[in-house]
Design a protein around this motif. Structure first.
Motif, short mmCIF file in Angstrom:
data_model
loop_
_atom_site.label_atom_id
_atom_site.label_comp_id
_atom_site.label_asym_id
_atom_site.label_seq_id
_atom_site.Cartn_x
_atom_site.Cartn_y
_atom_site.Cartn_z
N MET A 129 18.74 -0.86 -2.66
CA MET A 129 17.91 -2.05 -2.65
C MET A 129 16.57 -1.75 -1.99
SD MET A 129 18.26 -5.55 -0.48
CE MET A 129 18.45 -6.95 -1.54
N LEU A 130 15.47 -2.20 -2.63
CA LEU A 130 14.13 -2.10 -2.06
C LEU A 130 13.69 -3.51 -1.68
CD1 LEU A 130 11.71 -0.18 -1.49
CD2 LEU A 130 10.81 -0.85 -3.72
N PHE A 131 13.24 -3.67 -0.45
CA PHE A 131 12.93 -5.00 0.09
C PHE A 131 11.51 -4.96 0.65
CE2 PHE A 131 15.46 -8.66 2.21
CZ PHE A 131 14.42 -9.55 1.96
N VAL A 132 10.53 -5.48 -0.10
CA VAL A 132 9.14 -5.53 0.37
C VAL A 132 9.01 -6.68 1.36
CG1 VAL A 132 6.72 -5.75 -0.29
CG2 VAL A 132 8.34 -4.65 -1.85
N ARG A 133 8.44 -6.39 2.52
CA ARG A 133 8.37 -7.38 3.61
C ARG A 133 6.95 -7.87 3.90
NH1 ARG A 133 13.30 -9.13 5.02
NH2 ARG A 133 12.62 -9.41 7.18
N SER A 134 5.94 -7.26 3.28
CA SER A 134 4.55 -7.59 3.60
C SER A 134 3.90 -8.42 2.50
CB SER A 134 3.73 -6.31 3.80
OG SER A 134 2.36 -6.61 3.89
N GLY A 135 3.28 -9.52 2.91
CA GLY A 135 2.55 -10.35 1.95
C GLY A 135 1.33 -9.68 1.38
N HIS A 136 0.83 -8.63 2.05
CA HIS A 136 -0.34 -7.93 1.53
C HIS A 136 -0.01 -7.22 0.21
CE1 HIS A 136 -2.79 -8.78 5.00
NE2 HIS A 136 -1.80 -8.42 5.78
N GLY A 144 0.80 -1.22 0.00
CA GLY A 144 0.00 0.00 0.00
C GLY A 144 0.83 1.26 0.00
N PHE A 145 0.47 2.20 0.88
CA PHE A 145 1.14 3.49 0.95
C PHE A 145 2.64 3.34 1.19
CE2 PHE A 145 2.69 7.28 3.03
CZ PHE A 145 2.09 8.32 2.32
N SER A 146 3.00 2.37 2.03
CA SER A 146 4.40 2.16 2.36
C SER A 146 5.23 1.87 1.11
CB SER A 146 4.55 0.99 3.35
OG SER A 146 5.91 0.71 3.60
N PHE A 147 4.70 1.05 0.22
CA PHE A 147 5.44 0.71 -1.00
C PHE A 147 5.66 1.95 -1.88
CE2 PHE A 147 5.19 -0.51 -5.54
CZ PHE A 147 6.43 -1.14 -5.64
N TYR A 148 4.63 2.77 -2.02
CA TYR A 148 4.75 3.95 -2.88
C TYR A 148 5.71 4.97 -2.27
CZ TYR A 148 0.62 1.74 -4.83
OH TYR A 148 -0.24 0.82 -5.37
N GLU A 149 5.61 5.14 -0.96
CA GLU A 149 6.54 6.07 -0.29
C GLU A 149 7.98 5.60 -0.43
OE1 GLU A 149 8.34 7.07 4.03
OE2 GLU A 149 6.36 6.11 4.00
N LYS A 150 8.23 4.32 -0.14
CA LYS A 150 9.60 3.81 -0.17
C LYS A 150 10.16 3.77 -1.59
CE LYS A 150 9.09 3.50 4.15
NZ LYS A 150 8.62 2.29 4.78
N SER A 151 9.28 3.62 -2.57
CA SER A 151 9.74 3.69 -3.96
C SER A 151 10.26 5.08 -4.29
CB SER A 151 8.60 3.32 -4.92
OG SER A 151 8.22 1.97 -4.77
N MET A 152 9.61 6.10 -3.71
CA MET A 152 10.10 7.47 -3.91
C MET A 152 11.44 7.69 -3.20
SD MET A 152 8.02 8.81 -5.98
CE MET A 152 7.94 7.14 -6.67
N LEU A 153 11.60 7.08 -2.04
CA LEU A 153 12.89 7.16 -1.35
C LEU A 153 13.97 6.46 -2.18
CD1 LEU A 153 11.88 6.44 2.36
CD2 LEU A 153 12.48 8.65 1.36
N ALA A 154 13.60 5.34 -2.78
CA ALA A 154 14.56 4.65 -3.66
C ALA A 154 14.95 5.52 -4.84
CB ALA A 154 13.95 3.33 -4.15
N LEU A 155 13.97 6.23 -5.38
CA LEU A 155 14.25 7.14 -6.51
C LEU A 155 15.23 8.24 -6.10
CD1 LEU A 155 13.65 8.00 -9.42
CD2 LEU A 155 11.68 9.31 -8.54
#
Length: 362
Positions: free
Chosen positions: A109-116, A88-99
Motif C-alpha cells: 500500500m502507498l499512502f500519500v500524506r501531503s496535500g502539496h 515531490g521527490f518523496s512520492f517518486y522515491e516511495k513509488s520505486m520502493l512500492a515497485l
C-alpha cells in the motif's frame, strides 16, 4: 492476523518537540502494532524540513532505503508493506520502493500524506500524468478522506483500489467530554490558536493581515505555536503594526500544546495545502471549532457550518470575517465545539483506523 509488516515512514523522534504530523501518525501505528502482536519493521524516511536537504543528499538517502528494503525482503518473510510518503521527490522515491515490494511478491500500500501532492498534480499536466502512472504500481492506495478518494479517481485510479483510512489520535490523546463555550462578559479574551510551521504556505501572513485589519480581532488573543523560516519576519510585522494581541510562542512541547488547546476557544490554520494536518485533529479532539482553508481532507472533519468556517486560500478578508464571526456570535463556539468532539470520536479513533490500515488486504 498479519504477522510481519514493513512500514516505510517517519520514525518518531522522542527528543524532537516538533516532529510533524507524519511522525505522530507513525507513533500511533507503532503503538497499535505493539499492542496487537504485529511485527513491525520500520524503514525511517524522516527528514529535516529546515534547512532543506540538497537533491544529492536526498538521492543518497533514497538509495539507502532501497537497499534496506531489498535486504529485509530477502532475509525475512513479510506479509505486507505499508509506505507513507509526501509529494515531490518523496512520492517518486516511495513509488520505486512500492515497485520493489510488488516485484518481490508482497502486498503493498502507498499512502500519500501531503496535500502539496494534490497541488503539484493540479498545476502540472506532466506531474499529473506521471502520478497516474505510478499509482498503478501498488496494490492499494491510501486516502485520508473522501476528497482524497475523489482526487485519485480523477487521476484514473480505480475506486476499489483506493481505501479511506482517516488520521488517528496518538495513544496519549483523549477526546475531551466538555464543549468549549465563551461569554463576551467574561474577563478572559476570546482566544484563537495556530499550531504549525511559521512559514508562508501555512497562511501565517494572511493571519497577521486579518488581525491587523480588524479592530475586533485586536481585542482578542492569538497564540502562535511553532517556528520556521518566517518566524523573525512575522515578529517584525507584529511589532511594526503594534499587534500585542499576537503571541509568538515558538516551538512547544506536546504538554504545552495541550495547555494551549485547553486555553483557546477557536483553532485557526489558513494553510495553502494540506493532506490532513495533525494539528487540526488535536484541536477538534479538544473541542475547538476551526477556521481553516478548504484544502486536502480538512473539509472531511472541519465541516463548514457544523464545526468549522471554511475559507479560500490566500484570502485575508475572508479569514478576518470568519474569525470575527465567533466574536459576534459567541454561541457558535459551543455549537461547533460539540460537533468537533463528535467528529473526533466517530472518525478518528486510533484503534479502528490503525486496524483498518493493517487489515486492508483482508
Amino acid at each position: 492476523m498479519i504477522k510481519s509488516v514493513i512500514y516505510v515512514g517517519a520514525k518518531p523522534d522522542f527528543e524532537n518537540n516538533h516532529p510533524g504530523g507524519q511522525s505522530t501518525a507513525s507513533l500511533g501505528l507503532i503503538e497499535y502494532a505493539q499492542a496487537n502482536n504485529i511485527k513491525l519493521k520500520i524503514i525511517d524516511s524522516a527528514q529535516e524540513s529546515f534547512p532543506t536537504p540538497t537533491f544529492l543528499q536526498r538521492l543518497k538517502k533514497a538509495a539507502g532505503r532501497v537497499v534496506e528494503l531489498l535486504s529485509v525482503l530477502r532475509k525475512e518473510k513479510v506479509d505486507r508493506v505499508i509506505i507513507f510518503c509526501g509529494g515531490g521527490f518523496s512520492f517518486y522515491e516511495k513509488s520505486m520502493l512500492a515497485l520493489v515490494s510488488v516485484i518481490s511478491g508482497v502486498e503493498t500500500m502507498l499512502f500519500v500524506r501531503s496535500g502539496h501532492f494534490m497541488t503539484e498534480c493540479v498545476r502540472s499536466r506532466l506531474k499529473r500524468s506521471l502520478a497516474a502512472a505510478l499509482l498503478k504500481i501498488p496494490h492499494k492506495v491510501g486516502a485520508q478522506g473522501e476528497s482524497w478518494k475523489s482526487f485519485y479517481q480523477r487521476l484514473g485510479v480505480s475506486s476499489d483500489k483506493v481505501v479511506i483510512v482517516r488520521n488517528w489520535l496518538p495513544n496519549n490523546r483523549n477526546v475531551t467530554q466538555t464543549a468549549k463555550c465563551y461569554n463576551l462578559d467574561e474577563k478572559k479574551k476570546l482566544t484563537y490558536v495556530f499550531v504549525g510551521w511559521v512559514v508562508r504556505k501555512k497562511g501565517i501572513y494572511e493571519l497577521v493581515e486579518a488581525v491587523n485589519q480588524s479592530n475586533v480581532l485586536r481585542q482578542c488573543r492569538f497564540l502562535i505555536a511553532g517556528g520556521g523560516e518566517s518566524f523573525d519576519d512575522i515578529q517584525h510585522l507584529k511589532s511594526q503594526a503594534g499587534l500585542d494581541c499576537i503571541e509568538l510562542l515558538g516551538w512547544q512541547t506536546p504538554e504545552q500544546i495541550d495547555g494551549l488547546l485547553k486555553e483557546a476557544h477557536v483553532f485557526v490554520l489558513p494553510s495553502y495545502a494540506e493532506g490532513f494536518p495533525n494539528a487540526l485533529l488535536e484541536a477538534i479532539s479538544q473541542g475547538l471549532p476551526a477556521v481553516v482553508t478548504s484544502v486536502g481532507s480538512m473539509p472531511d472533519s472541519a465541516i463548514h457550518g457544523e464545526n468549522a468556517e471554511l475559507i479560500p486560500t490566500k484570502d485575508a478578508v475572508a479569514l478576518k470575517n470568519a474569525l470575527e464571526r465567533f466574536y459576534f456570535e459567541p454561541d457558535l463556539i459551543k455549537q461547533y465545539s460539540t460537533k468537533s468532539i463528535s467528529i473526533a470520536i466517530n472518525q478518528h479513533s486510533r484503534e479502528s483506523n490503525c486496524k483498518r490500515l493493517f487489515d486492508i488486504f483482508e
